[in-house]
Motif scaffolding. Sequence first.
Motif, PDB file in Angstrom:
ATOM      1  N   ILE A 132     -17.172  62.268 -30.596  1.00 29.14           N
ATOM      2  CA  ILE A 132     -18.154  61.820 -29.472  1.00 29.14           C
ATOM      3  C   ILE A 132     -18.225  63.010 -28.249  1.00 29.14           C
ATOM      4  O   ILE A 132     -19.519  63.132 -28.043  1.00 29.14           O
ATOM      5  CB  ILE A 132     -17.494  60.487 -28.729  1.00 29.14           C
ATOM      6  N   HIS A 165     -20.803  54.364 -31.727  1.00 29.29           N
ATOM      7  CA  HIS A 165     -19.751  55.175 -32.061  1.00 29.29           C
ATOM      8  C   HIS A 165     -18.312  54.579 -31.450  1.00 29.29           C
ATOM      9  O   HIS A 165     -17.143  54.952 -31.826  1.00 29.29           O
ATOM     10  CB  HIS A 165     -20.042  56.736 -31.642  1.00 29.29           C
ATOM     11  N   TRP A 200     -28.311  53.885 -32.184  1.00 32.06           N
ATOM     12  CA  TRP A 200     -27.024  53.769 -31.685  1.00 32.06           C
ATOM     13  C   TRP A 200     -26.787  52.699 -30.725  1.00 32.06           C
ATOM     14  O   TRP A 200     -25.466  52.357 -30.374  1.00 32.06           O
ATOM     15  CB  TRP A 200     -26.467  55.131 -30.943  1.00 32.06           C
TER      16      TRP A 200
END
Length: 344
Positions: A132, A165, A200
């Motif tokens: 990330i 994520h 996302w």
Amino acid sequence: MLTDEFGREVTGVRISLTDRCNFDCVYCHNEGLGDTRGPMDPQDEEMNTDDVVRFLEVVTEFDIDSVKFTGGEPMLRSDLAEIIARTPDELAVSMTTNGTFLPGRAEELVEAGLERVNISQDALDPDAFARITKSGAYDAVLDGVEAALDAGLDPVKLNMVVFSHTAGYVPEMVDHVAANPGLQLQLIEYMPELTGNPEWAIDIERVHRWLADQARVVEQREMHDRTRYWIEADGECPSPAASDRTPDAVDGPAGMVEIVDPVENPTFCANCHRVRVTHDGYLKGCLNRNDDLRPMGEMSKGEIREAFREVVANRVPFYGEYMVRTADGSWEVNDEYVDTVASD
């Protein structure tokens, strides 16, 4: 105190001291400016120490009561302690950082006047953290959190951007702050309108519902109308009746989890009381907008004062004014509003 056309009093400022950073987080929007980051060395366009202090001296004239220093990574500024020490006493001082430079410096910043800190920590898993942030600094961030606590910056608020994520790490992070009284958690909704990659994004309401099921207490904050959830460490205590779910109902250790959910949220915008300052000396009335940046000229007190008045007068809620919902439920720029502003 200055009030904008929508009745919102401006009570705080958020100052980006640099757009430089030692991380390269995949979700970064750099205070809404996009990826402007350049070399890691100090840049000529950054406001200098005197510029920042002069700005803060002016805004105290308008009863501003708090300042948050951000970046980029604000701790890349070698003059950070001096800036904090010279901040007018009327202002509560906080900072958002990735935490990697706090070991060895946290005590100095507290002595200078730093009162609160937010530290970015998007996962408790080192591999996920590395993907990330595009850094190998997981242990350094944990050391930074510890250094902040040791220096008396209690509670430390951990910032976690929630998107595809990181969503799977939310329960673990909630348990982490509930079990550690010195920590709090701020879950920040991913903003695809600033960073792209809309795939996302996740449904933040699912996170709200999950936290509501876990919480001992639910609290509504005036700032941005944010929701706070107080969750006990053992997770075994049943939630009280809705009428009892107030901060006064907390009778033992509990972790505070707050959600920042600005996307498509007119209520969030309607409760915003903050003006931002870019690293190169522009005033910014809204995180999402870059068409209303106001330069502060050569940073004389008169120029700062005039620009600050202008940016407050021109603030609008991003959702509902600058952006409007269409018939199919999506959001688009309100061309009529933009044309009106351009003609003024």
